[in-house]
Scaffold this motif. Structure first.
Motif, PDB file in Angstrom:
ATOM      1  N   TYR A 163       1.032  -0.876  -0.045  1.00  0.00           N
ATOM      2  CA  TYR A 163       0.234  -0.178  -0.101  1.00  0.00           C
ATOM      3  C   TYR A 163       0.708   1.432   0.271  1.00  0.00           C
ATOM      4  N   CYS A 164       1.840   1.427   0.984  1.00  0.00           N
ATOM      5  CA  CYS A 164       2.865   3.112   1.205  1.00  0.00           C
ATOM      6  C   CYS A 164       3.790   2.731  -0.294  1.00  0.00           C
ATOM      7  N   CYS A 223      -0.865   4.807  -2.114  1.00  0.00           N
ATOM      8  CA  CYS A 223      -0.869   5.473  -0.824  1.00  0.00           C
ATOM      9  C   CYS A 223      -0.780   6.850  -1.774  1.00  0.00           C
ATOM     10  N   ARG A 279      -2.167  10.100  -0.403  1.00  0.00           N
ATOM     11  CA  ARG A 279      -1.602  10.679   0.587  1.00  0.00           C
ATOM     12  C   ARG A 279      -0.164  10.921  -0.153  1.00  0.00           C
ATOM     13  N   GLY A 280       0.627   9.936  -0.022  1.00  0.00           N
ATOM     14  CA  GLY A 280       2.198  10.021   0.372  1.00  0.00           C
ATOM     15  C   GLY A 280       2.864  10.158  -1.385  1.00  0.00           C
ATOM     16  N   ARG A 296       7.850  12.725   1.145  1.00  0.00           N
ATOM     17  CA  ARG A 296       6.712  12.129   2.275  1.00  0.00           C
ATOM     18  C   ARG A 296       8.052  11.551   3.853  1.00  0.00           C
ATOM     19  N   TRP A 338       7.186  12.750   6.649  1.00  0.00           N
ATOM     20  CA  TRP A 338       5.928  11.603   7.217  1.00  0.00           C
ATOM     21  C   TRP A 338       5.635  10.510   7.599  1.00  0.00           C
ATOM     22  N   CYS A 339       6.242   9.616   6.100  1.00  0.00           N
ATOM     23  CA  CYS A 339       6.512   8.265   5.713  1.00  0.00           C
ATOM     24  C   CYS A 339       7.023   7.732   6.828  1.00  0.00           C
ATOM     25  N   CYS A 379       4.711   7.299   9.784  1.00  0.00           N
ATOM     26  CA  CYS A 379       3.368   7.105   9.959  1.00  0.00           C
ATOM     27  C   CYS A 379       2.709   6.515  10.735  1.00  0.00           C
ATOM     28  N   MET A 402       0.487   4.418   9.924  1.00  0.00           N
ATOM     29  CA  MET A 402      -0.386   3.707   9.426  1.00  0.00           C
ATOM     30  C   MET A 402       1.172   2.856   8.789  1.00  0.00           C
ATOM     31  N   GLY A 403       2.110   3.261   8.354  1.00  0.00           N
ATOM     32  CA  GLY A 403       3.687   3.036   7.624  1.00  0.00           C
ATOM     33  C   GLY A 403       4.009   1.996   8.725  1.00  0.00           C
TER      34      GLY A 403
HETATM   35  S1  SF4 Z   1       3.773   5.518   5.238  1.00  0.00           S
HETATM   36 FE1  SF4 Z   1       1.381   6.963   5.364  1.00  0.00          FE
HETATM   37  S2  SF4 Z   1       1.343   8.242   4.172  1.00  0.00           S
HETATM   38 FE2  SF4 Z   1       3.327   7.478   3.981  1.00  0.00          FE
HETATM   39  S3  SF4 Z   1       3.087   5.375   1.907  1.00  0.00           S
HETATM   40 FE3  SF4 Z   1       2.095   4.822   3.515  1.00  0.00          FE
HETATM   41  S4  SF4 Z   1       0.203   4.844   4.866  1.00  0.00           S
HETATM   42 FE4  SF4 Z   1       0.752   6.864   3.247  1.00  0.00          FE
END
Ligand code: SF4
Ligand code: SF4
Ligand code: SF4
Lengths: 190, 83
Positions: free
Chosen positions: A52-53, A57, A59-60, A170, A172-173, A176, A178-179
Motif C-alpha cells: 500500500y505504502c 497510498c 497521501r504519500g 514523504r 511524514w512516511c 506515519c 499506518m506505515g
Molecule cells: S507511510 Fe503512511 S502516508 Fe506514507 S505511504 Fe504509507 S500509509 Fe501513506
C-alpha cells in the motif's frame, strides 16, 4: 537515463486530493477515509507487505507531487531521531490515544450522552468549527465519526505537507502510524 | 612515480568498465529503514526492492551508484558508498 513509465497507480494522489476537497464541503464523504485504514492493514496481513505504502497510498503521492512536481521542498534530510524506534512507536501510541478518544466520542454520541460536535480536531489541539460541511442529515454518531476521521486525515495532511516543505517529500512516511503498523505486521510475518 | 599512478588509474577505470560496474553502490541501513519505497520509485535502474515490507534491498548487479535514492530517502538511511 530514461524516465520511468507511469502506471495507473501513480495517479492515486488525485483520489486523495479529491477526498480532502469533497470532505471539506460535505463531511459524509469523510467515511471513505476508512479505506485508507483498512486496505493497508489487510494488505499487510495477507502477505502484501507494505504494498500500500509502496504503490497505492494517495497521501504519500500527494507529498511527492508537492515536493517534486511543484518543487515546494528544501529536500534536506530530516533529523535522524525521526526514524528511531522510540519516536516511531511513541508517535503510534500518541496517535492511537486520539483515535480511541475519537471512537469513544462517537460511542457517546450514539448513546445520546454527548451532543454532536460539529468541529474538526486539528493538530491534536484546536477544535475548528466545521458546521458548513454537515449537509446531509445522517445519524449523529455517523456524523461524529466523519468529523473525527476528517480531523485525523487533515491533521496528517497538514503535518505531512509542512514536513515535505521543510525536509524531503514523504518525510511524514518515516513515522506515519499506518506505515509503522504495516511494517510491524510485515516484520512479524517475514 | 606519476606515471605509476597514471597506470593505476587507467587500470581501475578499465576494471570498472570491463565488468560494467560503477565505483559506488547504494547501501541501506536495514534496521532503520521504514520500507516506504521512495528509493524503489526513484531508482532509474529498478535496482531497489522492498523485502516483504520490511526494508529496502539493493541489487548490486543493477545498481550504478548514481545516488538518487540517497538524495530521495526521507529517513536518510540510504547511503552511496564505495563498492
Ligand atoms: S507511510 Fe503512511 S502516508 Fe506514507 S505511504 Fe504509507 S500509509 Fe501513506
Ligand atoms: S527510501 Fe529510505 S526509508 Fe524508504 S524504503 Fe528506501 S531506504 Fe528505506
Ligand atoms: S544508487 Fe542509483 S542505481 Fe543504485 S540503487 Fe540508488 S538510485 Fe538505484
Amino acid at each position: 537515463m530514461k524516465a520511468k513509465k507511469k502506471k495507473w497507480s501513480d495517479y492515486l494522489w488525485i483520489v486523495s486530493a479529491t477526498y480532502f476537497t469533497i470532505g471539506f464541503f460535505n463531511i459524509v464523504y469523510a467515511w471513505l477515509g476508512t479505506i485508507c485504514f483498512l486496505i493497508p492493514l489487510l494488505m499487510a496481513t495477507f502477505g502484501g507487505g507494505k504494498g500500500y505504502c509502496n504503490n497505492y497510498c494517495g497521501r504519500g503521492q500527494l507529498f511527492l507531487q508537492i515536493g517534486n512536481t511543484l518543487g515546494w521542498s528544501r529536500k534536506k534530510v530530516a533529523p535522524r531521531w525521526l526514524s528511531s524506534k522510540w519516536f516511531r512507536n511513541g508517535f503510534l501510541m500518541f496517535f492511537m490515544f486520539f483515535f480511541v478518544q475519537m471512537i469513544w466520542l462517537t460511542v457517546q454520541v450514539a448513546h445520546g450522552l454527548e451532543d454532536l460536535h460539529q468541529t474538526i480536531h486539528l493538530l491534536w489541539t484546536f477544535d475548528v468549527p466545521w458546521h458548513w460541511a454537515y449537509r446531509t442529515p445522517i445519524e449523529p454518531w455517523m456524523a461524529q465519526f466523519a468529523f473525527g476521521l476528517y480531523g485525523i486525515m487533515l491533521t496528517s495532511l497538514i503535518v505531512g505537507v509542512v514536513l515535505t516543505v521543510v525536509y524531503r517529500p514523504r518525510t511524514w512516511c518515516v513515522f506515519c502510524p499506518m506505515g509503522n503498523m504495516t511494517q510491524m505486521i510485515s516484520r512479524a510475518k517475514a | 612515480m606519476i606515471s605509476c599512478y597514471l597506470v593505476r588509474f587507467v587500470v581501475i577505470i578499465n576494471y570498472y568498465s570491463l565488468f560494467d560496474m560503477s565505483k559506488y553502490i547504494a547501501k541501506n541501513e536495514q534496521d532503520r529503514c521504514v520500507a516506504c519505497g521512495v528509493c524503489m520509485k526513484t531508482c532509474p535502474r529498478d535496482a531497489v526492492s522492498i523485502y516483504k515490507g520490511c526494508y529496502a534491498i539493493v541489487d548490486e548487479a543493477l545498481c550504478i551508484g548514481c545516488g538518487l535514492c540517497e538524495k530521495a530517502c526521507p529517513a536518510g538511511v540510504m547511503h552511496k558508498v564505495i563498492r
